[in-house]
Design a protein around this motif. Structure first.
Motif, PDB file in Angstrom:
ATOM      1  N   MET A 165       1.144  -1.790  -0.393  1.00  0.00           N
ATOM      2  CA  MET A 165       0.192   0.149  -0.157  1.00  0.00           C
ATOM      3  C   MET A 165       1.061   0.745   0.096  1.00  0.00           C
ATOM      4  O   MET A 165       0.596   2.081  -1.035  1.00  0.00           O
ATOM      5  N   ASP A 166       1.641   0.888   0.359  1.00  0.00           N
ATOM      6  CA  ASP A 166       3.168   2.217   0.852  1.00  0.00           C
ATOM      7  C   ASP A 166       3.439   2.560  -0.700  1.00  0.00           C
ATOM      8  O   ASP A 166       3.452   3.728  -1.096  1.00  0.00           O
ATOM      9  N   TYR A 167       3.756   1.272  -1.121  1.00  0.00           N
ATOM     10  CA  TYR A 167       4.183   1.862  -2.388  1.00  0.00           C
ATOM     11  C   TYR A 167       3.699   1.973  -3.271  1.00  0.00           C
ATOM     12  O   TYR A 167       3.749   3.324  -3.986  1.00  0.00           O
ATOM     13  N   LEU A 168       2.270   1.671  -3.301  1.00  0.00           N
ATOM     14  CA  LEU A 168       1.647   2.501  -4.464  1.00  0.00           C
ATOM     15  C   LEU A 168       0.676   3.862  -4.307  1.00  0.00           C
ATOM     16  O   LEU A 168      -0.057   4.208  -5.164  1.00  0.00           O
ATOM     17  N   ARG A 169       1.051   4.158  -2.562  1.00  0.00           N
ATOM     18  CA  ARG A 169       0.903   5.256  -2.335  1.00  0.00           C
ATOM     19  C   ARG A 169       1.589   6.439  -3.486  1.00  0.00           C
ATOM     20  O   ARG A 169       1.922   7.817  -3.629  1.00  0.00           O
ATOM     21  N   SER A 170       3.242   5.831  -3.183  1.00  0.00           N
ATOM     22  CA  SER A 170       4.268   6.732  -3.855  1.00  0.00           C
ATOM     23  C   SER A 170       3.823   7.155  -5.249  1.00  0.00           C
ATOM     24  O   SER A 170       4.236   7.654  -5.510  1.00  0.00           O
ATOM     25  N   ARG A 171       3.188   5.431  -6.117  1.00  0.00           N
ATOM     26  CA  ARG A 171       3.328   5.490  -6.999  1.00  0.00           C
ATOM     27  C   ARG A 171       2.491   6.771  -7.609  1.00  0.00           C
ATOM     28  O   ARG A 171       2.485   7.294  -8.648  1.00  0.00           O
ATOM     29  N   GLU A 172       1.332   7.130  -6.327  1.00  0.00           N
ATOM     30  CA  GLU A 172       0.112   7.637  -6.942  1.00  0.00           C
ATOM     31  C   GLU A 172       0.943   8.695  -6.239  1.00  0.00           C
ATOM     32  O   GLU A 172       0.718  10.023  -7.872  1.00  0.00           O
ATOM     33  N   GLN A 173       1.720   9.453  -5.719  1.00  0.00           N
ATOM     34  CA  GLN A 173       2.281  10.864  -5.824  1.00  0.00           C
ATOM     35  C   GLN A 173       3.003  11.447  -6.801  1.00  0.00           C
ATOM     36  O   GLN A 173       3.041  11.746  -7.552  1.00  0.00           O
ATOM     37  N   LYS A 174       4.180   9.730  -7.309  1.00  0.00           N
ATOM     38  CA  LYS A 174       4.586  10.542  -8.454  1.00  0.00           C
ATOM     39  C   LYS A 174       3.877  11.189  -9.949  1.00  0.00           C
ATOM     40  O   LYS A 174       4.263  11.626 -10.058  1.00  0.00           O
ATOM     41  N   LEU A 175       2.752  10.109 -10.025  1.00  0.00           N
ATOM     42  CA  LEU A 175       2.332  10.323 -11.176  1.00  0.00           C
ATOM     43  C   LEU A 175       1.561  11.711 -11.031  1.00  0.00           C
ATOM     44  O   LEU A 175       1.351  12.146 -11.455  1.00  0.00           O
ATOM     45  N   ARG A 176       0.613  11.559  -9.846  1.00  0.00           N
ATOM     46  CA  ARG A 176       0.051  13.242  -8.858  1.00  0.00           C
ATOM     47  C   ARG A 176       1.065  14.306  -9.962  1.00  0.00           C
ATOM     48  O   ARG A 176       0.904  15.550 -10.774  1.00  0.00           O
ATOM     49  N   THR A 178       4.200  14.130 -12.113  1.00  0.00           N
ATOM     50  CA  THR A 178       4.482  14.551 -12.932  1.00  0.00           C
ATOM     51  C   THR A 178       3.451  15.360 -13.986  1.00  0.00           C
ATOM     52  O   THR A 178       3.529  16.029 -14.886  1.00  0.00           O
ATOM     53  N   ASN A 179       1.708  15.187 -13.170  1.00  0.00           N
ATOM     54  CA  ASN A 179       0.864  15.364 -14.336  1.00  0.00           C
ATOM     55  C   ASN A 179       0.568  16.904 -14.089  1.00  0.00           C
ATOM     56  O   ASN A 179       0.601  17.961 -14.941  1.00  0.00           O
ATOM     57  N   THR A 182       3.085  18.197 -16.029  1.00  0.00           N
ATOM     58  CA  THR A 182       2.963  18.559 -17.379  1.00  0.00           C
ATOM     59  C   THR A 182       1.764  19.410 -17.312  1.00  0.00           C
ATOM     60  O   THR A 182       2.294  20.266 -18.765  1.00  0.00           O
ATOM     61  N   ASN A 183       0.764  19.091 -16.606  1.00  0.00           N
ATOM     62  CA  ASN A 183       0.224  20.433 -16.888  1.00  0.00           C
ATOM     63  C   ASN A 183       1.277  21.622 -16.729  1.00  0.00           C
ATOM     64  O   ASN A 183       0.104  22.586 -17.432  1.00  0.00           O
ATOM     65  N   ASP A 184       1.373  22.490 -15.358  1.00  0.00           N
ATOM     66  CA  ASP A 184       2.275  23.669 -15.563  1.00  0.00           C
ATOM     67  C   ASP A 184       2.950  23.841 -17.198  1.00  0.00           C
ATOM     68  O   ASP A 184       3.104  25.087 -17.483  1.00  0.00           O
ATOM     69  N   ARG A 185       3.983  22.474 -17.472  1.00  0.00           N
ATOM     70  CA  ARG A 185       4.595  23.149 -18.695  1.00  0.00           C
ATOM     71  C   ARG A 185       3.886  23.728 -19.748  1.00  0.00           C
ATOM     72  O   ARG A 185       4.006  24.160 -21.035  1.00  0.00           O
ATOM     73  N   VAL A 186       2.483  22.666 -20.446  1.00  0.00           N
ATOM     74  CA  VAL A 186       1.686  22.785 -21.102  1.00  0.00           C
ATOM     75  C   VAL A 186       0.736  24.204 -20.988  1.00  0.00           C
ATOM     76  O   VAL A 186       1.143  24.885 -22.234  1.00  0.00           O
ATOM     77  N   LYS A 187       0.780  25.174 -20.069  1.00  0.00           N
ATOM     78  CA  LYS A 187      -0.491  25.994 -19.493  1.00  0.00           C
ATOM     79  C   LYS A 187       1.223  26.568 -20.170  1.00  0.00           C
ATOM     80  O   LYS A 187       1.179  28.361 -20.952  1.00  0.00           O
ATOM     81  N   TRP A 188       2.396  27.533 -19.927  1.00  0.00           N
ATOM     82  CA  TRP A 188       3.935  28.450 -20.133  1.00  0.00           C
ATOM     83  C   TRP A 188       3.426  27.799 -21.922  1.00  0.00           C
ATOM     84  O   TRP A 188       4.053  29.135 -22.096  1.00  0.00           O
TER      85      TRP A 188
END
Length: 218
Positions: A165-176, A178-179, A182-188
């Motif tokens: 569960m901790d591993y999945l939580r850390s993966r979710e945080q990394k994906l968030r 990254t998302n 990416t949104n900031d880069r697209v905005k700029w």
């Protein structure tokens, strides 16, 4: 406390339901064996113990040879036994958080014995983490009662679930992260594109105005 007891009850109920995977492996010619390789995939965390138990019928010299290959998605090879039959156990400790494959290939090596389509029946059992340990030996070595050994096993299983569960939580945080990045880069990038278009439009207006004035058109 009640939730922990419920979780332990569920684990005790699910433990007897685990069963080996059973399938038939058809033999093919050697030049076709790579295309007909049969693989079973599972996921393992880094530095976890894995025990693969493969039981095959048949015998040596029955016109077919079964080879195994245990590898992970990172390119690590753990075992590559040849001419497998009977019960075989292979243990390894994973090198990374990765999926791993247990692959079988059956190659025709001689005339079939009473069967035009030679096959081998395979029973595959994969134990990971706490399930891969020999709890009978641990119980005897530590002089534990059966209930104590079972509670220790369940404790390790629950620990693995929490770690997963901790591993999945850390993966979710990394994906968030990254998302959001990416949104900031697209905005700029959109702001820069809009600024360039506005600047280009203003330059065209100034250039055309000076051009028409030089031609005395305005």
């Amino acid at each position: 406390m009640d939730r922990i007891l419920r979780l332990l009850q569920v684990l005790l109920l699910l433990a007897p339901l685990a069963a080996a995977l059973k399938f038939d492996l058809h033999a093919v010619n050697s030049h076709e064996s790579a295309k007909h390789e049969r693989c079973i995939r599972n996921f393992v965390a880094k530095e976890q113990l894995v025990v693969v138990t493969a039981t095959l019928d048949g015998h040596r010299g029955d016109g077919q040879t079964v080879n195994m290959h245990i590898r992970d998605a990172m390119g690590n090879d753990y075992h590559k036994p040849k001419d497998v039959y009977g019960e075989n156990r292979y243990a390894f400790t994973s090198h990374a958080d990765s999926a791993f494959d247990v692959c079988f290939e059956s190659i025709i090596t001689g005339p079939p014995q009473g069967n035009l389509n030679p096959t081998r029946h395979v029973e595959l059992d994969i134990d990971i983490g706490a399930d891969a340990k020999d709890w009978s030996a641990i119980q005897a070595g530590d002089k534990l009662k059966p209930v104590e050994a079972e509670l220790r096993r369940i404790e390790e299983v629950v620990g693995e679930i929490v770690a997963e569960m901790d591993y999945l939580r850390s993966r979710e945080q990394k994906l968030r992260d990254t998302n959001e990045s990416t949104n900031d880069r697209v905005k700029w990038f959109g702001y820069m594109t809009m600024g360039m278009l506005v600047s280009l439009g203003a330059w065209q207006v100034v250039y055309l105005r000076s051009y028409f004035r030089s031609k005395h058109l305005i």
